[in-house]
Design an enzyme around this catalytic site. Structure first.
Site, PDB file in Angstrom:
ATOM      1  N   CYS A 278       0.931  -1.045  -0.052  1.00  0.00           N
ATOM      2  CA  CYS A 278       0.095   0.001   0.067  1.00  0.00           C
ATOM      3  C   CYS A 278       1.012   1.371  -0.162  1.00  0.00           C
ATOM      4  CB  CYS A 278      -1.077   0.055   1.237  1.00  0.00           C
ATOM      5  SG  CYS A 278      -2.284   1.180   1.143  1.00  0.00           S
ATOM      6  N   HIS A 279       0.696   2.075   0.838  1.00  0.00           N
ATOM      7  CA  HIS A 279       1.491   3.264   1.030  1.00  0.00           C
ATOM      8  C   HIS A 279       2.942   3.337   1.524  1.00  0.00           C
ATOM      9  CE1 HIS A 279      -2.608   4.938   1.089  1.00  0.00           C
ATOM     10  NE2 HIS A 279      -2.251   6.151   1.134  1.00  0.00           N
ATOM     11  N   GLY A 280       3.419   2.051   1.771  1.00  0.00           N
ATOM     12  CA  GLY A 280       4.725   1.804   2.289  1.00  0.00           C
ATOM     13  C   GLY A 280       5.772   2.073   1.098  1.00  0.00           C
TER      14      GLY A 280
ATOM     15  N   GLU B 289       5.749   4.887  -0.388  1.00  0.00           N
ATOM     16  CA  GLU B 289       6.167   6.316  -0.067  1.00  0.00           C
ATOM     17  C   GLU B 289       7.523   6.423   0.934  1.00  0.00           C
ATOM     18  OE1 GLU B 289       2.049   8.619   0.132  1.00  0.00           O
ATOM     19  OE2 GLU B 289       2.536   7.583   1.910  1.00  0.00           O
TER      20      GLU B 289
END
Length: 194
Positions: free
Chosen positions: A116-118, A120
């Site tokens: 997911c947002h990891g 970033e």
């Protein structure tokens, strides 16, 4: 080789992005070590686009205890690193110690998982350039602007980085990360006994 694997969290880490890997690592004979901006509890969330919604809605999830702070990470002590999703990566990606550790794991060929947002965190650390990765579609820009290649699949393995889009992919991408950890453990064990 250490059997310890870092799990990176902060407030608003996604509950399933975090807890599924935590227990799968234990099941596989590894020791998950939760790391956050500081030692202590962090509030996780349930993070989902509800039917009929066009944006992500969050509900309060469980709390998780960070055993160590990012500043205390010595990458040599760990077999790999798992970067959880949720909103936390948007904020913790600026931590200099986390960035340094992330770069070390990628650069030394250690198993790295991102969901997911990891992405970033990996993008901010400048370690996605030329890499094929899965992430939640709304983070496609973060990946591509930093030179990565967005792949809309439940599991993408590019060298030592394994990635999934969201917790819905846990049963697909995380097994590939476990395989990388197991191969590294077997290589070290066989090399030590040779």
């Amino acid at each position: 080789m250490s059997d310890k694997v870092l799990i990176i969290v902060g407030d608003a880490s996604e509950t399933l992005d975090t807890m599924y890997p935590y227990y799968r690592l234990q099941e596989g004979g590894f020791e998950p070590v939760v790391a956050g901006p500081h030692r202590g509890p962090f509030q996780m969330v349930m993070h989902e686009v509800k039917p009929g919604w066009t944006i992500t809605k969050e509900w309060e999830g469980y709390t998780i205890e960070a055993q160590i702070a990012f500043s205390e990470i010595d990458p040599h002590d760990y077999a790999g690193i798992m970067i959880s999703g949720g909103r936390a990566p948007e904020y913790i990606r600026y931590d200099e110690y986390l960035v340094e550790a992330t770069r070390w794991f990628v650069d030394h060929g250690k198993p790295v998982a991102s969901v997911c947002h990891g992405v970033e965190i990996l993008a901010y650390a400048d370690r996605v350039r030329g890499r094929r990765m899965a992430t939640v579609p709304k983070c496609k820009f973060d990946l591509e602007v930093c030179g990565g290649i967005f792949v809309d699949e439940p599991c993408v393995v590019d060298g030592n980085i394994v990635s999934g889009r969201t917790f819905h992919d846990n049963g697909r991408y995380f097994g590939a990360f476990m395989d990388l950890l197991e191969k590294a453990r077997t290589t070290v064990t066989n090399g030590a006994s040779a």
